[in-house]
Design a protein around this motif. Structure first.
Motif, PDB file in Angstrom:
ATOM      1  N   PRO A 254       0.701  -0.996  -0.034  1.00  0.00           N
ATOM      2  CA  PRO A 254       0.178   0.101   0.016  1.00  0.00           C
ATOM      3  C   PRO A 254       0.915   1.308   0.055  1.00  0.00           C
ATOM      4  N   THR A 255       2.016   1.159   0.592  1.00  0.00           N
ATOM      5  CA  THR A 255       2.995   2.280   0.300  1.00  0.00           C
ATOM      6  C   THR A 255       4.101   2.167  -0.561  1.00  0.00           C
ATOM      7  N   GLY A 256       4.554   3.233  -0.906  1.00  0.00           N
ATOM      8  CA  GLY A 256       5.635   3.088  -1.734  1.00  0.00           C
ATOM      9  C   GLY A 256       5.548   4.384  -2.615  1.00  0.00           C
ATOM     10  N   PHE A 257       6.626   4.476  -3.649  1.00  0.00           N
ATOM     11  CA  PHE A 257       6.609   5.747  -4.575  1.00  0.00           C
ATOM     12  C   PHE A 257       5.334   5.771  -5.376  1.00  0.00           C
ATOM     13  N   THR A 258       4.910   6.844  -5.610  1.00  0.00           N
ATOM     14  CA  THR A 258       3.757   7.260  -6.669  1.00  0.00           C
ATOM     15  C   THR A 258       4.320   6.995  -8.073  1.00  0.00           C
ATOM     16  N   SER A 259       3.239   7.068  -9.007  1.00  0.00           N
ATOM     17  CA  SER A 259       3.361   7.179 -10.233  1.00  0.00           C
ATOM     18  C   SER A 259       4.087   8.299 -10.715  1.00  0.00           C
ATOM     19  N   GLU A 260       3.809   9.445 -10.063  1.00  0.00           N
ATOM     20  CA  GLU A 260       4.491  10.759 -10.353  1.00  0.00           C
ATOM     21  C   GLU A 260       6.007  10.548 -10.033  1.00  0.00           C
ATOM     22  N   ASP A 261       6.251   9.911  -8.972  1.00  0.00           N
ATOM     23  CA  ASP A 261       7.515   9.694  -8.361  1.00  0.00           C
ATOM     24  C   ASP A 261       8.399   9.103  -9.364  1.00  0.00           C
TER      25      ASP A 261
END
Length: 396
Positions: A254-261
């Motif tokens: 559920p946590t992690g880098f976003t697509s924008e990141d």
């Protein structure tokens, strides 16, 4: 004696589906119409004067769960229907790397291919397959006798046990114990503490490698830029991107880098004058709801190429005619005087390591470490920037 040229076509299968009328959404000038592609057997595209080569891979025997990592064609469909940036440099799609009889055969073919492409200054993008293929990427640099900075965007370190057959969670252990030792630095971006054993974190520290928790970059993804800029080889495990943004990985959380990141980091990799290989791994197509991850990977490649088009060629080691401002910082109670360089034209920063003649001859460009203005401020506060200290220890 002239070196024998490798017939790369022996290692690849064509992708005829890219010639199908239904492959493109329309006949406007989308990405597909502006690059060379391997679509017909016997008509392998030339790699001469090519700037970027894309390689599809379906090798997944290194995936510890046995899930298929064969989604390169799905990503191609999404990528080649995008409109390109301003213009495209010479780009070629070499098709799909043939899967060897053994996984070692695949490693060998991939290493040979990358070595050939790097020797002619072609940047390589690998799409698909499991992340243990990073080992073949590293061996290509070793074959060229080039010290390499390897950076993984990953929620774990993938050390594993180097004494057992290599998998996608243990390839870094194999690289670290490689007797040839062409690894100058290993950087992990985005590890999550509950995914990493304490011993692995201690090992990173003992080897003076760089590791940054995912939380370090929350809201500050620009802090990843100097680390990526310093890298030769960048690999991304899709599990590092949060599940809601990219569902096509069995280990996504559920946590992690976003697509924008992810897109921003790929843009940084494209901007780097040093990055010459990129691996996008662990895409499990059967898990990809609405091809969400395929679309994201396509956008990530788009961002890399856009960055590549705007490379700045501002590294202090290059004879680039640019102007640099030099800053000297003397630390109290220390024998070291830190030297910083700021390129006046691009506003990018570097730290210089003190090197004797032998070290300078061996490491050359590695004596300049990409950094940010924040590292300079750290030195002004009478603290040694961590990346400077770690690199200084690796030089010894």
């Amino acid at each position: 004696m002239q070196e024998k040229r490798i017939d790369l076509s022996l290692y690849f299968d064509p992708c005829p589906f890219m010639d199908d009328p239904d492959f493109l959404e329309d006949k406007t000038l989308r990405w597909s119409s502006q690059i060379s592609k391997y679509t017909q057997l016997g008509n392998f595209p030339s790699t001469e004067n090519i700037k970027i080569a894309l390689i599809g891979i379906s090798e997944n025997r290194g995936e510890k769960s046995g899930l298929l990592c064969n989604g390169a064609d799905a990503v191609r469909k999404q990528l080649y229907n995008l409109y390109p940036p301003e213009f495209l440099p010479g780009i070629v799609d070499l098709g799909n790397l043939k899967t060897g009889k053994t996984i070692q055969d695949t490693y060998f073919a991939l290493c040979e291919t990358i070595t050939c492409l790097l020797a002619q200054k072609t940047v390589v993008i690998l799409l698909g397959g499991s992340q243990d293929l990073t080992y073949a990427m590293y061996k290509a640099y070793a074959k060229l006798n080039q010290m390499v900075n390897l950076l993984n965007i990953d929620s774990a370190f993938d050390f594993g046990d180097p004494d057992v057959p290599m998998k996608n969670n243990s390839y870094m252990g194999k690289i670290i114990v490689d007797p040839a030792n062409y690894l100058f630095n290993y950087t992990n971006i985005g590890y999550q503490t509950y995914m990493v054993e304490g011993e692995a974190i201690s090992l990173m520290s003992k080897l003076y490698f760089d590791a940054y928790r995912y939380g370090f970059f929350r809201g500050e993804i620009k802090e990843a830029e100097p680390m990526i800029r310093d890298s030769d080889c960048v690999t991304i495990d899709l599990s590092a991107i949060r599940y809601s943004d990219s569902p096509a990985n069995n280990y996504a959380r559920p946590t992690g880098f976003t697509s924008e990141d992810a897109c921003q980091m790929m843009h940084y990799a494209g901007l780097s004058d040093q990055v010459s290989t990129v691996g996008l791994f662990e895409y499990h197509r059967l898990l990809d709801s609405n091809e969400q991850s395929a679309k994201l990977l396509a956008e990530m490649i788009w961002c890399f190429v856009d960055g590549f088009l705007h490379r700045l060629n501002d590294h202090p080691c290059q004879n680039n005619g640019m102007n640099y401002k030099k800053y000297m910082v003397t630390l109290e109670d220390s024998d070291h005087e830190l030297t910083f360089y700021k390129c006046k034209e691009t506003d990018r920063w570097w730290m210089e390591l003190p090197c004797d003649g032998r070290q300078q001859e061996k490491y050359n460009r590695h004596r300049f470490i990409s950094c940010s203005y924040k590292d300079y401020q750290t030195a002004l506060s009478n603290e040694t920037p961590e990346r400077w200290w770690a690199a200084y220890q690796r030089l010894k």
